[in-house]
Scaffold this motif. Structure first.
Motif, PDB file in Angstrom:
ATOM      1  N   ASN A  89       0.849  -1.191   0.000  1.00  0.00           N
ATOM      2  CA  ASN A  89       0.000   0.000   0.000  1.00  0.00           C
ATOM      3  C   ASN A  89       0.884   1.240   0.000  1.00  0.00           C
ATOM      4  O   ASN A  89       1.745   1.409   0.872  1.00  0.00           O
ATOM      5  CB  ASN A  89      -0.910   0.009   1.230  1.00  0.00           C
ATOM      6  N   ASN A 138      -2.907   9.126   4.692  1.00  0.00           N
ATOM      7  CA  ASN A 138      -4.335   8.815   4.720  1.00  0.00           C
ATOM      8  C   ASN A 138      -5.129   9.864   5.483  1.00  0.00           C
ATOM      9  O   ASN A 138      -6.265  10.199   5.114  1.00  0.00           O
ATOM     10  CB  ASN A 138      -4.562   7.429   5.330  1.00  0.00           C
ATOM     11  N   LYS A 194      -1.717  -2.374 -10.308  1.00  0.00           N
ATOM     12  CA  LYS A 194      -1.135  -2.240  -8.977  1.00  0.00           C
ATOM     13  C   LYS A 194       0.262  -2.846  -8.931  1.00  0.00           C
ATOM     14  O   LYS A 194       0.754  -3.416  -9.921  1.00  0.00           O
ATOM     15  CB  LYS A 194      -2.028  -2.915  -7.940  1.00  0.00           C
ATOM     16  N   LYS A 252      -7.105  -3.970   4.093  1.00  0.00           N
ATOM     17  CA  LYS A 252      -6.443  -2.666   4.057  1.00  0.00           C
ATOM     18  C   LYS A 252      -6.173  -2.215   2.622  1.00  0.00           C
ATOM     19  O   LYS A 252      -6.273  -1.030   2.300  1.00  0.00           O
ATOM     20  CB  LYS A 252      -5.144  -2.713   4.854  1.00  0.00           C
ATOM     21  N   ALA A 253      -5.833  -3.158   1.766  1.00  0.00           N
ATOM     22  CA  ALA A 253      -5.598  -2.815   0.358  1.00  0.00           C
ATOM     23  C   ALA A 253      -6.878  -2.282  -0.279  1.00  0.00           C
ATOM     24  O   ALA A 253      -6.852  -1.297  -1.037  1.00  0.00           O
ATOM     25  CB  ALA A 253      -5.089  -4.029  -0.401  1.00  0.00           C
ATOM     26  N   GLN A 283      -7.562   1.150   1.012  1.00  0.00           N
ATOM     27  CA  GLN A 283      -6.644   2.120   0.427  1.00  0.00           C
ATOM     28  C   GLN A 283      -7.042   2.464  -1.005  1.00  0.00           C
ATOM     29  O   GLN A 283      -6.950   3.617  -1.430  1.00  0.00           O
ATOM     30  CB  GLN A 283      -5.215   1.586   0.454  1.00  0.00           C
ATOM     31  N   GLU A 289      -4.321   0.866  -4.867  1.00  0.00           N
ATOM     32  CA  GLU A 289      -3.829   1.097  -3.509  1.00  0.00           C
ATOM     33  C   GLU A 289      -2.326   1.263  -3.429  1.00  0.00           C
ATOM     34  O   GLU A 289      -1.789   1.701  -2.412  1.00  0.00           O
ATOM     35  CB  GLU A 289      -4.250  -0.060  -2.595  1.00  0.00           C
ATOM     36  N   SER A 290      -1.621   0.923  -4.509  1.00  0.00           N
ATOM     37  CA  SER A 290      -0.158   0.885  -4.451  1.00  0.00           C
ATOM     38  C   SER A 290       0.502   2.240  -4.677  1.00  0.00           C
ATOM     39  O   SER A 290       1.715   2.366  -4.488  1.00  0.00           O
ATOM     40  CB  SER A 290       0.387  -0.115  -5.482  1.00  0.00           C
TER      41      SER A 290
END
Length: 963
Positions: free
Chosen positions: A22, A29, A517, A782-783, A786, A863-864
C-alpha cells in the motif's frame, strides 16, 4: 536511536509487506480523508458500501507471512514437484530460454508491468517485438498475415473454426466442421465445447474419411499427436474441392524443416509458440498464434500490430483494426478475446531474433536427427514405428509397457503411455545424445548394443521425410533476425525497446477497470524456479504434489474471499472466465431440464466482454437500461426479467458497477433474477474494491470470474498473460470445466474443457498465492480500503475542474471515478484523447478513454500509489485544465496548442519551433519532468492511415538497404 528493550521472544525477523504494498502512510491517509471529508476509513466505507452487503467478520485467512518466510515456505511447496525429463509432448516441450532474455524480459518489470499498447506513442517497444513475432509466424507458416498472439493452441483452434464459419459462405448452408482425429486431445475437447455452443456439428475422424462429409471447414494436424507428418497438400486440396476452408494446427519448430502450410494452400494456420524459449510451466502461459490469408484479415480474432505513421510522417507502430475488438462490437464481436499473451509472444520473438534462421534450423535439425536416431535404433531391435514420416515424435508399438514403466520411473523419465498400447516419445531442444542412450536403456533394457556414434552416421545417410515435404523457402531474412548474435548486441536491443515503453517502473498507470497495482518482486521470483517452470502439464500426479498443494491453498483462499463453494483454475484470461462461468450456468440449466433458458440480461454499462461472452455461449442478449445516476434501472430489470422469465438464463452484473460506484440495490437486483429462475453472474473485474469488505457469493452471486492479473497482482505483461478462474456456488460445481487428459475431481465428465491445460496458466499462480500469503485477511482488507481512499481523493481534488460523472448514494465513488470531458470539449474543442496525449508530456499513461461513457476518462489509482504520485497526477490534470482555459480564451489557437500537438518528442525539441507556446512548456511542463523525463518515442500516431494501409510485418532487408 534509543536502546531496543523488547523481550527476546519479540526479536523476530519482520518485514511489513502490507505497508510496502500500500503506497500511502497513515499520515498520508489522514490528509486524504480530510480532503474527502470523512473522519475515518470506517466512515468512508459506511458512506460508500451498502450496509446490507458489508462483511461482518474478518476473512478467515492465515496470519500474514513475511516476504522471507513466504519464499521459504513456497520453496518447500516447490520441492514437492519432481522435475523429470519429459518426452510426453502433446503440444508441450522442453526448451532453453537464453539467459539474456530471461533476465532482461521475463524477470524485468520494465517489460512485465506495462499495459496493453493502446497508447502507441509511449508503447513503441512491445509493438516492435510483437511485430517481430508476427513476422516469425508469417515466415514459418507461409501466410500473409498473423496476429500478435492468442491464449493457447486449443482455443486458437476454436477461434479458427469460428473464423471459417464467418469467412466461408458455405457455412450458411452447412454447419459441420471436420477435425482430424490426430489432433491433440485437449484441442479436440475445446473444439467440442466451442462447437456445442456455436451450433456447429463437429466431426472427428481420420483424415482419409474427409470426403465422406460435407463441411464448411477442416482442421488438420501437422504433425499429428502420434507424430505422423501427413501429406498436407492432398488434405488441403480435398477440403477445397468441396468448398471448405482448410486449417492447419502446426508445430512451429517443425516448420523450419517442413514446407510451410501456406505454400500448400492453407487458409488458416495455428499453433503454439511455446517451444520458442517459453518454459512449459505446467501448462502456461504460452503464446498461441493464428495466421490467415489476406481475405480473412478483417475477420481474424485477436490483436494485430500494424505499421502506421505519426504526425511528422515518421513510421510508428500501433494496434491495428481495433474496431474489430470485443469491447467495441459487444455481442456482434467475432470473439470475446480481451487478454493476449504479449509477454510470452515477446519472449518467443526475441528467441527468434537471438537465434536467427540458421540457429532455429540447427535446433530443428538436431531435434529431427535425434528422433531419427531413436527410431532407427529401436526399429533395429524389432520395435514397430507406427509412422515412417515424423519430425520429433515417435509412436512405438510392440513394447512391453509393464517392463518399460518402472525403468522409466527409475531413470526419472516421463513417456506417453497411450490407451492403445503404444508408447509416445517426443524429442525437444533440451534432448542430447546421452539422453537418447538412456532412452535405449529404458525401452530395450541394458545390453542393447546400440552406439550413438554409429547411429548418427547411419541416419545422416537417410532422411525419413520425402523431399516434397521439406522446406525450400527461406525465412527470417529481415535484418532484425540477422543482426543480434552477440549477447552485447542482444542486450542493447532489448534495452532500446524497453526504454520506449512506459511501465509501472516509470509512473502510475491510472487505468479505470484495469487495476495496475504493484507486482512485487518477491511475488515474481518463484515463476522462474525450475520446480514450477519445467513441469509438463500432463506429468504424473505423483510428480506435481507441490502444484496441487499451491492450487488447493490458493483456491481455498479465493473461495473465502469471494464466498463461493468451488473454483476452477482453468480459464486463462478474464474473458475466458466469463465464458466458462456462463457455460457452467447453461450446463446446469440443461441438466435441470431447462435448456430453453437462453436469455442473458446485461446492463448497458457492462464491459464489452460480457455481451461478447454471452453470444459465444449461444445466449441472446437483452440490454437493461441504467438510470441517470448510472445505476441499473431496477424497474427496467424487473420488467425484462419477468417478460423473459421462462427463458431467462442469467444476468451479468459488474460490481462495483462499471460506472465506478457501489450500487445500493445490488442484492435486490440479484433477487429479481433469482425469482424469475435465472442465475446471477457477477463480473469480477472490479473485485479490487470488494476484497475483505463484501463477497459476491454472499449478496446473490452464483458465479464470478476473478482477474488474477488485476486484483491478485499477476502483472499485465504488456497485454497478457492473464488468469480468470471462476468461483461458483455448490449447485454449479459439477459443471465447471473438466479436462480430457487431467480429469478434475467432482466435475461431471460431460463438462468439457475451455482451455488447453487443466489449470490454465499455472506457472503464474505462485504470484497470487504469494500476494495473499503476505497480505493475509487484514492486509487484503487494508488494500481495498486504500484503493477506495485513493480513488475518492483523486475525485475530490479534480471535481472543481473535471465533473465526476457518477457517485454512489453516499456521495462517494468506489475504487475508480469517471470524469466528464464533454463540457470542456464543447467549450474548447479539446477532447479526451487530446488530454490523454498531453498527459504523456507530463510523464503519465492516460486513464481509460471513453469507456464506459463516450467523452470521459475513467481513473483508477489502485492502492499501491503513494500520495506524492497521486498528487503528481492530480497536479498534471489541473495544469492541463489551465492549458485548456488558455485555448478557450483564445490565447492559443484551437489548431496549434500543447494539447492538439501532444505528445511532444525529442524531435520536436530539436526542430524549428513555430508554435505559440514554448519548448519548455511543451516538453518540461513540471518540475518532475525536468528531473526525470519519459520521452514519447513518436508523435501522435495516425490511426486511420494505419488501418487504410495495413502493414503487419517487418520490412525486408531490401527496405533497410533502400532507406
Amino acid at each position: 536511536m534509543p536502546l531496543d528493550t523488547r523481550a527476546l521472544s519479540e526479536l523476530i525477523a519482520q518485514d511489513d509487506f502490507i505497508s510496502r504494498h500500500n503506497g500511502p502512510s497513515s499520515t498520508d491517509n489522514a490528509i486524504m480523508l480530510d480532503t474527502i471529508g470523512e473522519p475515518s476509513v470506517e466512515a468512508l466505507l459506511d458512506h460508500t458500501i451498502p450496509a446490507d452487503i458489508r462483511l461482518q467478520q474478518p476473512l478467515a485467512l492465515k496470519t500474514p507471512f513475511s516476504e522471507r518466510d513466504t519464499l521459504r515456505y513456497l520453496k518447500e511447496i516447490a520441492r514437492r514437484n519432481q522435475v523429470h525429463k519429459s518426452y510426453i509432448g502433446m503440444g508441450y516441450y522442453g526448451t532453453t530460454l537464453p539467459p539474456v532474455i530471461a533476465r532482461n524480459v521475463l524477470e524485468n518489470p520494465g517489460w512485465y508491468t506495462a499495459y496493453t499498447p493502446y497508447q502507441p506513442e509511449i508503447s513503441q517497444g512491445r509493438p516492435e517485438a510483437l511485430l517481430n513475432f508476427q513476422q516469425v509466424i508469417i515466415d514459418l507458416t507461409g501466410m500473409p498475415l498473423a496476429n500478435a498472439s492468442l491464449l493457447d493452441e486449443a482455443t486458437a483452434a476454436a477461434e479458427a473454426m469460428a473464423l471459417c464459419a464467418r469467412g466461408n459462405k458455405k457455412a450458411k448452408q452447412c454447419n459441420a466442421f471436420f477435425a482430424a482425429a490426430d489432433l491433440f486431445p485437449q484441442t479436440l475437447d475445446v473444439l467440442r465445447t466451442r462447437a456445442r455452443y456455436l451450433g456447429f456439428t463437429l466431426i472427428v475422424d481420420s483424415t482419409d474419411q474427409l470426403d465422406r462429409y460435407d463441411v464448411f471447414g477442416a482442421l488438420f494436424a501437422y504433425p499429428g499427436e502420434s507424430g505422423e507428418v501427413v501429406e498436407l497438400e492432398e488434405l488441403i486440396n480435398a477440403a477445397h474441392r468441396q468448398g471448405a476452408m482448410a486449417c492447419v494446427a502446426a508445430d512451429l519448430l517443425s516448420l523450419a524443416l517442413l514446407e510451410a502450410p501456406g505454400e500448400r494452400g492453407a487458409d488458416v494456420v495455428l499453433g503454439s509458440a511455446q517451444r520458442f524459449g517459453v518454459p512449459m510451466g505446467f501448462g502456461g502461459p504460452h503464446a498461441a498464434f493464428l495466421a490467415v490469408t489476406d481475405s480473412l484479415k478483417r475477420a481474424m480474432p485477436g490483436r494485430v500490430i500494424g505499421v502506421s505513421r505519426d504526425a511528422h510522417g515518421q513510421p510508428a507502430l500501433r494496434m491495428a483494426m481495433q474496431t474489430r475488438e470485443q469491447h467495441i462490437r459487444r455481442e456482434k464481436a467475432t470473439s470475446n478475446i480481451c487478454t493476449a499473451q504479449a509477454l510470452l509472444a515477446n519472449i518467443a520473438s526475441f528467441y527468434a531474433v537471438y537465434h536467427g534462421a540458421e540457429g532455429i534450423a540447427e535446433i530443428a535439425n538436431r531435434v529431427y536427427r535425434l528422433a531419427h536416431m531413436l527410431g532407427h535404433g529401436v526399429a533395429s531391435h524389432g520395435v514397430l514405428l507406427r509412422h515412417s514420416r515424423y519430425f520429433d515424435t515417435l509412436t512405438l508399438d510392440g513394447l512391453d509397457v509393464d517392463s518399460i514403466r518402472p525403468r522409466a520411473e527409475k531413470a526419472q523419465i516421463n513417456l506417453r503411455y497411450r490407451a492403445d498400447g503404444g508408447v509416445g516419445i517426443s524429442i525437444d531442444e533440451t534432448t542430447s545424445g546421452p539422453d537418447i542412450r538412456l532412452l535405449f536403456d529404458v525401452l530395450l533394457g541394458e545390453g542393447h548394443g546400440l552406439s550413438i556414434a554409429v547411429l548418427d552416421q547411419q541416419v545422416r545417410q537417410q532422411v525419413a521425410l520425402p523431399d516434397s515435404e521439406l522446406r525450400k523457402t527461406p525465412y527470417l531474412t529481415q535484418q532484425v533476425f540477422q543482426r543480434y548474435r552477440s549477447e552485447t548486441e542482444m542486450l542493447r536491443y532489448l534495452k532500446r525497446l524497453e526504454n520506449k515503453d512506459l511501465s509501472l517502473a516509470h509512473a502510475m498507470i491510472p487505468l479505470g477497470s484495469c487495476t495496475m497495482k504493484l507486482n512485487a518482486t518477491s511475488e515474481m521470483l518463484p515463476i522462474s524456479w525450475p520446480e514450477f517452470a519445467h513441469i509438463h502439464p500432463f506429468a504424473p500426479s505423483s510428480q506435481v504434489e507441490g502444484y496441487y498443494q499451491l492450487i488447493d491453498e490458493l483456491s481455498c483462499a479465493l473461495l473465502e474471499i469471494t464466498g463461493y463453494d468451488a473454483l476452477s483454475m482453468q480459464p486463462n484470461s478474464g474473458a475466458q472466465g466469463e465464458y466458462a462461468g456462463l457455460l457452467a450456468i447453461r450446463r446446469f440449466q440443461q441438466a435441470q431440464g431447462e435448456g430453453q433458458r437462453d436469455i442473458c440480461l446485461i446492463p448497458s454499462s457492462a464491459h464489452g466482454t460480457n455481451p461478447a461472452s454471452a453470444a459465444m455461449a449461444q445466449l441472446k442478449v437483452v440490454v437493461v437500461e441504467c438510470d441517470d445516476q448510472g445505476n441499473v434501472d431496477l424497474d427496467d430489470l424487473r420488467t425484462k426479467a419477468e417478460q423473459h422469465a421462462c427463458h431467462l438464463s442469467a444476468i451479468m452484473i459488474t460490481y462495483p458497477s462499471t460506472h465506478g460506484v457501489f450500487e445500493a440495490n445490488v442484492r435486490e437486483a440479484c433477487d429479481i433474477v433469482h425469482r424469475c429462475g435465472g442465475q446471477v453472474y457477477i463480473d469480477g473485474a472490479n473485485m479490487n474494491a470488494q476484497v475483505g469488505v463484501c463477497r459476491p457469493g454472499d449478496y446473490g452471486g452464483d458465479v464470478s470470474h476473478l482477474n488474477l492479473h488485476k486484483t491478485f497482482c499477476i502483472p499485465h505483461g504488456g497485454g497478457g498473460p492473464g488468469m480468470g478462474p471462476i468461483g461458483v456456488k455448490a449447485h454449479l460445481a459439477p459443471w465447471l470445466p473438466n479436462h480430457p487428459v487431467t480429469p478434475i475431481n467432482g466435475v461431471d465428465e460431460r463438462s468439457l474443457a475451455v482451455s488447453a491445460a487443466a489449470f490454465g496458466s499455472a506457472s503464474i499462480l505462485p504470484i497470487s498465492w504469494a500476494y495473499i500469503t503476505m497480505m493475509g485477511g487484514e492486509g487484503l482488507r487494508k488494500a481495498t480500503e486504500q484503493a477506495l481512499i485513493n480513488a475518492n481523493y483523486i475525485a475530490e481534488r479534480l471535481k472543481q475542474h473535471y465533473p465526476v460523472l457518477y457517485r454512489g448514494s453516499g456521495g462517494h465513488v468506489g475504487h475508480e471515478c469517471i470524469i466528464d470531458i464533454r463540457p470542456l470539449k464543447a467549450a474548447s474543442g479539446i477532447s479526451e484523447e487530446d488530454i490523454a496525449k498531453r498527459l504523456m508530456d507530463y510523464g503519465f499513461h492516460a486513464p481509460t478513454m471513453s469507456f464506459p461513457v463516450a467523452g470521459t476518462l475513467m481513473i483508477e489509482p489502485t492502492e499501491s500509489e503513494a500520495l506524492v504520485e497521486l498528487d503528481r497526477f492530480c497536479d498534471a490534470m489541473l495544469a492541463i485544465h489551465a492549458e485548456i482555459k488558455r485555448i478557450e480564451s483564445g490565447e492559443w489557437p484551437a489548431d496549434d496548442n500543447p494539447l492538439i500537438n501532444a505528445p511532444h518528442t525529442q524531435r520536436d525539441l530539436a526542430s524549428d519551433w513555430q508554435h505559440p507556446y514554448s519548448r519548455e512548456l511543451a516538453c518540461f511542463p513540471t518540475e518532475a519532468t525536468r528531473i526525470a523525463k519519459f520521452w514519447p518515442s513518436v508523435n501522435r500516431v495516425d490511426n486511420v492511415f494505419g488501418d487504410r494501409h495495413l502493414v503487419c510485418s517487418c520490412a525486408p532487408i531490401e527496405a533497410y538497404r533502400d532507406a
